[in-house]
Design an enzyme around this catalytic site. Sequence first.
Site, PDB file in Angstrom:
ATOM      1  N   ARG A   2      -9.951   3.674 -13.630  1.00  0.00           N
ATOM      2  CA  ARG A   2      -9.851   5.021 -13.043  1.00  0.00           C
ATOM      3  C   ARG A   2      -9.033   5.954 -13.910  1.00  0.00           C
ATOM      4  O   ARG A   2      -7.897   5.659 -14.270  1.00  0.00           O
ATOM      5  CB  ARG A   2      -9.228   4.944 -11.642  1.00  0.00           C
ATOM      6  CG  ARG A   2      -9.134   6.317 -10.943  1.00  0.00           C
ATOM      7  CD  ARG A   2      -8.775   6.200  -9.478  1.00  0.00           C
ATOM      8  NE  ARG A   2      -9.592   5.184  -8.867  1.00  0.00           N
ATOM      9  CZ  ARG A   2      -9.104   4.107  -8.252  1.00  0.00           C
ATOM     10  NH1 ARG A   2      -7.829   3.937  -8.141  1.00  0.00           N
ATOM     11  NH2 ARG A   2      -9.919   3.215  -7.765  1.00  0.00           N
ATOM     12  N   CYS A  35       8.890   9.686 -10.528  1.00  0.00           N
ATOM     13  CA  CYS A  35       8.357  10.004  -9.203  1.00  0.00           C
ATOM     14  C   CYS A  35       9.103  11.126  -8.491  1.00  0.00           C
ATOM     15  O   CYS A  35      10.312  11.054  -8.270  1.00  0.00           O
ATOM     16  CB  CYS A  35       8.355   8.752  -8.342  1.00  0.00           C
ATOM     17  SG  CYS A  35       7.522   9.017  -6.766  1.00  0.00           S
ATOM     18  N   CYS A  69      11.970   8.535  -0.713  1.00  0.00           N
ATOM     19  CA  CYS A  69      11.855   7.102  -1.022  1.00  0.00           C
ATOM     20  C   CYS A  69      13.164   6.563  -1.593  1.00  0.00           C
ATOM     21  O   CYS A  69      13.821   7.209  -2.411  1.00  0.00           O
ATOM     22  CB  CYS A  69      10.714   6.884  -2.010  1.00  0.00           C
ATOM     23  SG  CYS A  69      10.464   5.139  -2.394  1.00  0.00           S
ATOM     24  N   CYS A 103      -7.946   6.562  -0.189  1.00  0.00           N
ATOM     25  CA  CYS A 103      -6.694   5.877  -0.489  1.00  0.00           C
ATOM     26  C   CYS A 103      -5.543   6.587   0.218  1.00  0.00           C
ATOM     27  O   CYS A 103      -5.448   7.816   0.169  1.00  0.00           O
ATOM     28  CB  CYS A 103      -6.405   5.905  -1.984  1.00  0.00           C
ATOM     29  SG  CYS A 103      -7.789   5.379  -2.988  1.00  0.00           S
ATOM     30  N   CYS A 108      -8.269   2.065   0.928  1.00  0.00           N
ATOM     31  CA  CYS A 108      -7.234   1.539   0.033  1.00  0.00           C
ATOM     32  C   CYS A 108      -5.890   2.047   0.525  1.00  0.00           C
ATOM     33  O   CYS A 108      -5.793   3.194   0.963  1.00  0.00           O
ATOM     34  CB  CYS A 108      -7.521   2.042  -1.380  1.00  0.00           C
ATOM     35  SG  CYS A 108      -6.268   1.593  -2.577  1.00  0.00           S
ATOM     36  N   CYS A 144      -5.877  -3.160  -6.674  1.00  0.00           N
ATOM     37  CA  CYS A 144      -5.939  -1.978  -7.526  1.00  0.00           C
ATOM     38  C   CYS A 144      -4.601  -1.917  -8.229  1.00  0.00           C
ATOM     39  O   CYS A 144      -3.560  -1.781  -7.578  1.00  0.00           O
ATOM     40  CB  CYS A 144      -6.168  -0.748  -6.655  1.00  0.00           C
ATOM     41  SG  CYS A 144      -6.014   0.798  -7.565  1.00  0.00           S
ATOM     42  N   CYS A 190      12.184   5.200  -9.246  1.00  0.00           N
ATOM     43  CA  CYS A 190      11.149   5.284 -10.285  1.00  0.00           C
ATOM     44  C   CYS A 190      11.274   6.641 -11.007  1.00  0.00           C
ATOM     45  O   CYS A 190      11.157   7.694 -10.362  1.00  0.00           O
ATOM     46  CB  CYS A 190       9.765   5.132  -9.667  1.00  0.00           C
ATOM     47  SG  CYS A 190       9.662   3.689  -8.581  1.00  0.00           S
TER      48      CYS A 190
HETATM   49  N1  SAM Z   1       5.570   3.698  -3.113  1.00  0.00           N
HETATM   50  C1  SAM Z   1       4.404   3.007  -3.465  1.00  0.00           C
HETATM   51  C2  SAM Z   1       4.519   2.345  -4.811  1.00  0.00           C
HETATM   52  O1  SAM Z   1       5.371   2.716  -5.619  1.00  0.00           O
HETATM   53  O2  SAM Z   1       3.710   1.432  -5.059  1.00  0.00           O
HETATM   54  C3  SAM Z   1       3.144   3.838  -3.427  1.00  0.00           C
HETATM   55  C4  SAM Z   1       3.131   5.247  -3.903  1.00  0.00           C
HETATM   56  S1  SAM Z   1       3.397   5.505  -5.634  1.00  0.00           S
HETATM   57  C5  SAM Z   1       3.628   7.236  -5.646  1.00  0.00           C
HETATM   58  C6  SAM Z   1       1.827   5.180  -6.391  1.00  0.00           C
HETATM   59  C7  SAM Z   1       1.691   5.325  -7.892  1.00  0.00           C
HETATM   60  O3  SAM Z   1       1.544   6.675  -8.257  1.00  0.00           O
HETATM   61  C8  SAM Z   1       2.798   4.835  -8.789  1.00  0.00           C
HETATM   62  O4  SAM Z   1       2.775   3.453  -8.970  1.00  0.00           O
HETATM   63  C9  SAM Z   1       2.508   5.558 -10.082  1.00  0.00           C
HETATM   64  O5  SAM Z   1       1.665   4.763 -10.911  1.00  0.00           O
HETATM   65  C10 SAM Z   1       1.765   6.803  -9.637  1.00  0.00           C
HETATM   66  N2  SAM Z   1       2.588   7.990  -9.897  1.00  0.00           N
HETATM   67  C11 SAM Z   1       3.596   8.442  -9.124  1.00  0.00           C
HETATM   68  N3  SAM Z   1       4.153   9.541  -9.657  1.00  0.00           N
HETATM   69  C12 SAM Z   1       3.478   9.795 -10.808  1.00  0.00           C
HETATM   70  C13 SAM Z   1       3.587  10.809 -11.811  1.00  0.00           C
HETATM   71  N4  SAM Z   1       4.528  11.759 -11.741  1.00  0.00           N
HETATM   72  N5  SAM Z   1       2.727  10.803 -12.840  1.00  0.00           N
HETATM   73  C14 SAM Z   1       1.765   9.838 -12.904  1.00  0.00           C
HETATM   74  N6  SAM Z   1       1.633   8.860 -11.999  1.00  0.00           N
HETATM   75  C15 SAM Z   1       2.470   8.826 -10.959  1.00  0.00           C
HETATM   76 FE1  SF4 Z   2       9.031   5.293  -4.151  1.00  0.00          FE
HETATM   77 FE2  SF4 Z   2       7.755   6.857  -5.877  1.00  0.00          FE
HETATM   78 FE3  SF4 Z   2       8.728   4.531  -6.696  1.00  0.00          FE
HETATM   79 FE4  SF4 Z   2       6.607   4.565  -5.019  1.00  0.00          FE
HETATM   80  S1  SF4 Z   2       6.665   5.346  -7.119  1.00  0.00           S
HETATM   81  S2  SF4 Z   2       8.427   3.258  -4.887  1.00  0.00           S
HETATM   82  S3  SF4 Z   2       7.104   6.420  -3.820  1.00  0.00           S
HETATM   83  S4  SF4 Z   2       9.929   6.290  -5.947  1.00  0.00           S
END
Ligand code: SAM
Ligand code: SF4
Length: 320
Positions: free
Chosen positions: A256, A54, A47, A91, A124, A184, A51
């Site tokens: 959730r 992530c 990606c 989802c 979802c 959501c 973040c």
């Molecule tokens: N890329 C899209 C986005 O950012 O909206 C969708 C996928 S993203 C992985 C979905 C959500 O997963 C994030 O907004 C975050 O809240 C949660 N998430 C991702 N990595 C995480 C982690 N290491 N621990 C807890 N929640 C996590």
């Molecule tokens: Fe990309 Fe992860 Fe951020 Fe979603 S949460 S935008 S998958 S880096």
Amino acid sequence: MRFDQLHALYHQPLFDLISQSRAVHLEHWRGEDVQRCSLLSIKTGGCSEDCAYCAQSSHYSTGLEREELLSIQKITGAAQRARAQGATRFCMGAAWRGVRDGTEKFERVLEIVREVSQLGMEVCVTLGEIGPVEARKLKAAGVTAYNHNIDTSPEFYSEIVSTHSFEDRLNTIAAVQESGMSVCCGGIIGMGESENDRLRMIEILSELDPPPQSVPINCLMAMPGTPLADQPPVDVFELVRLIAVARIALPKARVRLAAGRTRISREGQALCFFAGANSIFFGDKLLTAKNPAVDVDLALLRELGLEVEEGVEAAVPSRN
Ligand code: SAM
Ligand code: SF4
């Protein structure tokens, strides 16, 4: 609900807080009803966004292998298995900054949604940033809910992400609301934010119009290689307090208990359900992280007298 009200609620003695949240919960929901959602990563890793929590961000070396969008066959197979295990919501998540109408990847997503929505579960998707056109088309294809988390307070957001803004997240949420899909939207705790940041997040969620129908509360899963790899786990009573406050501020939302359940004891999870959580991710894997095994979750729900539909056992591999 205003920040000062949330603050006063949150800082009461714990039992006073959860007595109040339980009362609100029972006014709007059946106490034994816990929704089980299954989550599948349909496009993993690589990606463009940064973040800090992530494992799928290409900015960090997390050891996660980048994959292409899964085939429709793989996705419908996973959806059918999830349904057989008792999931009522499926989802699908993609590690993208967003999707745009007119691209091949968006067409493929629409096709996937059309297929999965035939299976009788709520559908979802979480695909990152979208606008009004994409939202309308996703709804028409059969999406019930769009996930897009604000993740934390607006004040703390820039500490966590620099490649897009809090405002960008709100714009996508507005496009989803306009389309008539349900929203959501929740966040993560344990990233180094203060308790006030968490309450600001609940304030913003509760003031969305309409408020989100589903609110995932994630505990950070500290992923090796990310800037947050060494964050300590969240204290369970802080989690219970936040769930209770979310229940009171968002009485009609499914709250959730999302990522991070592997680290929470059975007793801790029971307290979260009592305080107002009424949905979980169900299935051995979250997008890329671990989740409790299906049979362990079913055993816990049964022991607590929470709802597990008949016929689920047959689909679940036995522990013996
Ligand atoms: N890329 C899209 C986005 O950012 O909206 C969708 C996928 S993203 C992985 C979905 C959500 O997963 C994030 O907004 C975050 O809240 C949660 N998430 C991702 N990595 C995480 C982690 N290491 N621990 C807890 N929640 C996590
Ligand atoms: Fe990309 Fe992860 Fe951020 Fe979603 S949460 S935008 S998958 S880096």
